[in-house]
Scaffold this motif. Structure first.
Motif, PDB file in Angstrom:
ATOM      1  N   MET A 132      50.592  73.112  57.138  1.00 43.24           N
ATOM      2  CA  MET A 132      50.466  71.706  56.740  1.00 43.24           C
ATOM      3  C   MET A 132      51.713  70.965  57.190  1.00 43.24           C
ATOM      4  O   MET A 132      52.786  71.556  57.262  1.00 43.24           O
ATOM      5  CB  MET A 132      50.367  71.616  55.228  1.00 43.24           C
ATOM      6  N   TYR A 133      51.551  69.668  57.472  1.00 39.99           N
ATOM      7  CA  TYR A 133      52.684  68.896  57.999  1.00 39.99           C
ATOM      8  C   TYR A 133      52.613  67.461  57.512  1.00 39.99           C
ATOM      9  O   TYR A 133      51.574  67.009  57.031  1.00 39.99           O
ATOM     10  CB  TYR A 133      52.664  68.914  59.539  1.00 39.99           C
ATOM     11  N   SER A 134      53.707  66.760  57.647  1.00 40.78           N
ATOM     12  CA  SER A 134      53.679  65.313  57.477  1.00 40.78           C
ATOM     13  C   SER A 134      54.281  64.687  58.730  1.00 40.78           C
ATOM     14  O   SER A 134      54.881  65.367  59.553  1.00 40.78           O
ATOM     15  CB  SER A 134      54.444  64.882  56.216  1.00 40.78           C
ATOM     16  N   PHE A 186      46.701  68.823  58.214  1.00 40.82           N
ATOM     17  CA  PHE A 186      46.446  70.269  58.241  1.00 40.82           C
ATOM     18  C   PHE A 186      46.079  70.672  59.663  1.00 40.82           C
ATOM     19  O   PHE A 186      45.213  70.038  60.277  1.00 40.82           O
ATOM     20  CB  PHE A 186      45.261  70.619  57.332  1.00 40.82           C
ATOM     21  N   ASP A 187      46.696  71.703  60.166  1.00 42.94           N
ATOM     22  CA  ASP A 187      46.278  72.281  61.443  1.00 42.94           C
ATOM     23  C   ASP A 187      45.404  73.494  61.148  1.00 42.94           C
ATOM     24  O   ASP A 187      45.726  74.295  60.261  1.00 42.94           O
ATOM     25  CB  ASP A 187      47.504  72.661  62.280  1.00 42.94           C
ATOM     26  N   MET A 188      44.316  73.596  61.906  1.00 42.05           N
ATOM     27  CA  MET A 188      43.255  74.546  61.568  1.00 42.05           C
ATOM     28  C   MET A 188      43.007  75.545  62.703  1.00 42.05           C
ATOM     29  O   MET A 188      42.840  75.137  63.854  1.00 42.05           O
ATOM     30  CB  MET A 188      41.957  73.768  61.309  1.00 42.05           C
ATOM     31  N   PHE A 210      59.562  75.852  59.285  1.00 43.74           N
ATOM     32  CA  PHE A 210      59.752  74.798  58.270  1.00 43.74           C
ATOM     33  C   PHE A 210      58.492  73.977  58.001  1.00 43.74           C
ATOM     34  O   PHE A 210      58.565  72.765  57.816  1.00 43.74           O
ATOM     35  CB  PHE A 210      60.938  73.883  58.643  1.00 43.74           C
ATOM     36  N   TYR A 211      57.356  74.655  58.020  1.00 37.87           N
ATOM     37  CA  TYR A 211      56.104  74.022  57.609  1.00 37.87           C
ATOM     38  C   TYR A 211      55.548  74.763  56.402  1.00 37.87           C
ATOM     39  O   TYR A 211      55.693  75.990  56.286  1.00 37.87           O
ATOM     40  CB  TYR A 211      55.069  74.060  58.739  1.00 37.87           C
ATOM     41  N   ALA A 212      54.856  74.004  55.534  1.00 31.40           N
ATOM     42  CA  ALA A 212      54.203  74.601  54.374  1.00 31.40           C
ATOM     43  C   ALA A 212      52.913  75.289  54.809  1.00 31.40           C
ATOM     44  O   ALA A 212      52.312  74.911  55.812  1.00 31.40           O
ATOM     45  CB  ALA A 212      53.883  73.510  53.354  1.00 31.40           C
ATOM     46  N   ASN A 268      48.183  77.352  70.811  1.00 30.35           N
ATOM     47  CA  ASN A 268      48.765  76.846  69.556  1.00 30.35           C
ATOM     48  C   ASN A 268      49.758  75.726  69.861  1.00 30.35           C
ATOM     49  O   ASN A 268      50.207  75.555  71.000  1.00 30.35           O
ATOM     50  CB  ASN A 268      49.476  78.011  68.843  1.00 30.35           C
ATOM     51  N   TRP A 269      50.133  74.994  68.836  1.00 27.93           N
ATOM     52  CA  TRP A 269      51.196  73.993  68.949  1.00 27.93           C
ATOM     53  C   TRP A 269      52.512  74.679  69.336  1.00 27.93           C
ATOM     54  O   TRP A 269      52.768  75.815  68.916  1.00 27.93           O
ATOM     55  CB  TRP A 269      51.397  73.285  67.615  1.00 27.93           C
ATOM     56  N   SER A 270      53.345  73.971  70.089  1.00 28.09           N
ATOM     57  CA  SER A 270      54.674  74.498  70.414  1.00 28.09           C
ATOM     58  C   SER A 270      55.544  74.542  69.149  1.00 28.09           C
ATOM     59  O   SER A 270      55.309  73.779  68.209  1.00 28.09           O
ATOM     60  CB  SER A 270      55.339  73.628  71.483  1.00 28.09           C
ATOM     61  N   ASP A 271      56.520  75.425  69.131  1.00 30.32           N
ATOM     62  CA  ASP A 271      57.466  75.563  68.009  1.00 30.32           C
ATOM     63  C   ASP A 271      56.736  75.744  66.677  1.00 30.32           C
ATOM     64  O   ASP A 271      57.006  75.047  65.692  1.00 30.32           O
ATOM     65  CB  ASP A 271      58.385  74.323  67.929  1.00 30.32           C
ATOM     66  N   TYR A 272      55.794  76.664  66.649  1.00 34.15           N
ATOM     67  CA  TYR A 272      54.913  76.757  65.478  1.00 34.15           C
ATOM     68  C   TYR A 272      54.637  78.209  65.075  1.00 34.15           C
ATOM     69  O   TYR A 272      53.623  78.484  64.442  1.00 34.15           O
ATOM     70  CB  TYR A 272      53.598  76.041  65.804  1.00 34.15           C
ATOM     71  N   ILE A 273      55.566  79.125  65.441  1.00 31.94           N
ATOM     72  CA  ILE A 273      55.304  80.534  65.166  1.00 31.94           C
ATOM     73  C   ILE A 273      56.646  81.253  65.015  1.00 31.94           C
ATOM     74  O   ILE A 273      57.655  80.782  65.544  1.00 31.94           O
ATOM     75  CB  ILE A 273      54.435  81.119  66.315  1.00 31.94           C
ATOM     76  N   GLY A 302      58.435  61.939  63.928  1.00 31.69           N
ATOM     77  CA  GLY A 302      57.905  63.213  64.399  1.00 31.69           C
ATOM     78  C   GLY A 302      57.243  64.003  63.286  1.00 31.69           C
ATOM     79  O   GLY A 302      56.954  63.474  62.208  1.00 31.69           O
ATOM     80  N   TYR A 303      57.019  65.273  63.568  1.00 31.86           N
ATOM     81  CA  TYR A 303      56.388  66.168  62.605  1.00 31.86           C
ATOM     82  C   TYR A 303      57.468  66.811  61.728  1.00 31.86           C
ATOM     83  O   TYR A 303      58.513  67.267  62.228  1.00 31.86           O
ATOM     84  CB  TYR A 303      55.589  67.245  63.339  1.00 31.86           C
ATOM     85  N   SER A 304      57.189  66.828  60.418  1.00 31.64           N
ATOM     86  CA  SER A 304      58.160  67.297  59.420  1.00 31.64           C
ATOM     87  C   SER A 304      58.931  68.546  59.859  1.00 31.64           C
ATOM     88  O   SER A 304      60.163  68.540  59.953  1.00 31.64           O
ATOM     89  CB  SER A 304      57.431  67.568  58.098  1.00 31.64           C
ATOM     90  N   GLY A 305      58.219  69.617  60.114  1.00 29.87           N
ATOM     91  CA  GLY A 305      58.883  70.875  60.424  1.00 29.87           C
ATOM     92  C   GLY A 305      59.667  70.832  61.722  1.00 29.87           C
ATOM     93  O   GLY A 305      60.715  71.475  61.854  1.00 29.87           O
ATOM     94  N   ASP A 306      59.186  70.052  62.688  1.00 28.19           N
ATOM     95  CA  ASP A 306      59.900  69.965  63.963  1.00 28.19           C
ATOM     96  C   ASP A 306      61.250  69.277  63.757  1.00 28.19           C
ATOM     97  O   ASP A 306      62.270  69.681  64.338  1.00 28.19           O
ATOM     98  CB  ASP A 306      59.059  69.204  64.995  1.00 28.19           C
ATOM     99  N   ILE A 307      61.252  68.238  62.918  1.00 26.73           N
ATOM    100  CA  ILE A 307      62.521  67.559  62.621  1.00 26.73           C
ATOM    101  C   ILE A 307      63.450  68.511  61.864  1.00 26.73           C
ATOM    102  O   ILE A 307      64.654  68.568  62.130  1.00 26.73           O
ATOM    103  CB  ILE A 307      62.254  66.264  61.823  1.00 26.73           C
ATOM    104  N   PRO A 313      43.639  72.925  66.418  1.00 20.25           N
ATOM    105  CA  PRO A 313      43.660  71.455  66.339  1.00 20.25           C
ATOM    106  C   PRO A 313      43.920  70.994  64.905  1.00 20.25           C
ATOM    107  O   PRO A 313      43.727  71.764  63.957  1.00 20.25           O
ATOM    108  CB  PRO A 313      42.235  71.062  66.762  1.00 20.25           C
ATOM    109  N   SER A 314      44.334  69.727  64.757  1.00 20.89           N
ATOM    110  CA  SER A 314      44.458  69.163  63.415  1.00 20.89           C
ATOM    111  C   SER A 314      43.067  68.861  62.865  1.00 20.89           C
ATOM    112  O   SER A 314      42.121  68.601  63.618  1.00 20.89           O
ATOM    113  CB  SER A 314      45.303  67.898  63.444  1.00 20.89           C
ATOM    114  N   LEU A 315      42.981  68.868  61.549  1.00 25.12           N
ATOM    115  CA  LEU A 315      41.685  68.796  60.859  1.00 25.12           C
ATOM    116  C   LEU A 315      40.794  67.641  61.306  1.00 25.12           C
ATOM    117  O   LEU A 315      39.607  67.829  61.564  1.00 25.12           O
ATOM    118  CB  LEU A 315      41.949  68.701  59.343  1.00 25.12           C
TER     119      LEU A 315
HETATM  120  C1  N2P Z   1      54.345  71.844  65.769  1.00 21.79           C
HETATM  121  C2  N2P Z   1      53.710  70.567  65.369  1.00 21.79           C
HETATM  122  C3  N2P Z   1      52.656  70.836  64.369  1.00 21.79           C
HETATM  123  C4  N2P Z   1      52.342  69.656  63.532  1.00 21.79           C
HETATM  124  N1  N2P Z   1      55.327  71.635  66.745  1.00 21.79           N
HETATM  125  C5  N2P Z   1      51.424  68.723  64.205  1.00 21.79           C
HETATM  126  N2  N2P Z   1      50.082  69.093  64.099  1.00 21.79           N
END
Ligand code: N2P
Length: 360
Positions: free
Chosen positions: A127-129, A267-269, A303-305, A28-33, A233-238, A76-78
């Protein structure tokens, strides 16, 4: 009855947990759980989790296309997933093994089905921006008159020059940074036109001398500590950086808003490799994840939707009402999605990106 009921449940519960075989290899992506996501899954199913993390779609793609990764579940992202699915590296999701699939928002499933026909291979994770996050005091001090709600904060070379001393970081993500540059120039962010790519690279080359580094996860701590003042960067990471800064109590204030020119919405899937050693465990994780309280806890932690309609009411007000996490309609209207790249465009982009990073 009342006394024997719990005992009966225990007798039922023990074989159920013991019957779950083996382990889940999760990439999985880092900082994502959330802190308790994996332990909760292990407790509920008896399946052990081996958890590895990445911060780049390109890295995941190279591994997926080589095969034999040993992973059961990957995120991975969509737009990357779509290409990998075409290469035949995933197995279809067996929805009959996922009773909680119905919790997903049908509207989001419809949107992602544009790149995953019939929602065959992927289940939305978060989901992210992609946008600029910055240290409010450091940026205001150097650019008191700048428009803070514009990509010009970083893409205007004069602004970038003014921020160079406090530190600018860009994602090491050719697709996403180039799309942002194209969008800023008023071009189609999904363009594969060689002339458009050249214009985007000219813009990026113009700010290149003012970029401290390209990296896709280090900026979280650096922003939080005041070691850099702006990261694309990625919304939630910021927003995690903002949260860490607030907790540290040193007066560092981080802000993330989607700029007026718009930003990429992604979107990450969750996908299951064709050669996954334990696809049953992957399905069980997806089903576990889709419980509303599990998804909501992850959104609150990172902090991601999410795409879990049944979870929305459980997400904290702080996260649910943040327009940088759940963009309102008028913001969504300005956002764009990436498309899968052709192999040809991908080669040109990789070449241009390497030249940019190495200063050529
Ligand atoms: C998590 C980043 C996820 C958004 N650190 C980029 N796919």
């Amino acid at each position: 009855m009342i006394r024997t009921f719990p005992a009966a449940l225990m007798i039922l519960a023990v074989p159920a947990a013991a019957a779950a075989q083996g382990s889940l290899n999760f990439y999985n992506w880092s900082d994502y759980i959330a802190d308790d996501t994996l332990s909760g899954f292990e407790a509920e199913t008896g399946i052990d989790v081996n958890y590895d993390v990445f911060d780049s779609n390109e890295v995941v793609e190279a591994r997926m296309l080589t095969g034999s990764t040993g992973y059961d579940l990957v995120v991975p992202s969509l737009e990357f997933m779509a290409r990998q699915a075409q290469a035949g590296v995933f197995q279809p999701i067996d929805k009959s093994q996922i009773p909680n699939y119905d919790n997903l928002d049908p509207e989001i499933l419809r949107i992602v089905s544009a790149n995953d026909e019939g929602n065959t291979y992927g289940v939305p994770y978060m989901m992210y921006s992609v946008g600029p996050g910055y240290n409010v005091a450091m940026v205001e001090e150097r650019l008191p008159d700048a428009d803070m709600d514009s990509w010009s904060l970083v893409f205007d070379p004069d602004n970038a020059a003014a921020l160079a001393d406090c530190g600018i970081a860009l994602l090491d993500s050719p697709s996403e940074i180039t799309a942002a540059a194209l969008n800023y120039l008023g071009l189609d962010p999904t363009s594969e036109d060689a002339g458009d790519l050249e214009q985007a690279m000219e813009l990026l080359q113009g700010i290149r001398p003012h970029i401290r580094y390209f990296h896709s996860s280090q900026y979280i701590n650096d922003l939080a500590n005041g070691d850099i003042c702006l990261a694309v960067g990625y919304s939630g990471d910021i927003l995690q950086a903002k949260d860490r800064a607030a907790e540290a109590g040193q007066g560092v204030e981080i802000r993330y808003t989607i700029p007026a020119e718009g930003a990429q919405l992604g979107f990450d899937m969750m996908v299951i490799p064709a050669d996954a050693p334990n696809p049953e465990a992957a399905h069980q994780f997806i089903n576990y994840f889709l419980q509303p309280q599990v998804t909501a806890a992850i959104s609150d932690a990172v902090f991601y939707a999410n795409a879990n309609k049944a979870a929305t009411d459980l997400v904290s007000d702080e996260v649910r009402t943040d327009p940088g996490i759940y963009p309102p309609e008028e913001t969504l209207a300005k956002m764009y999605s990436a498309k899968p790249h052709s192999a040809r465009y991908d080669r040109s982009l990789t070449r241009a990106w390497t030249a940019l990073k190495t200063g050529q």
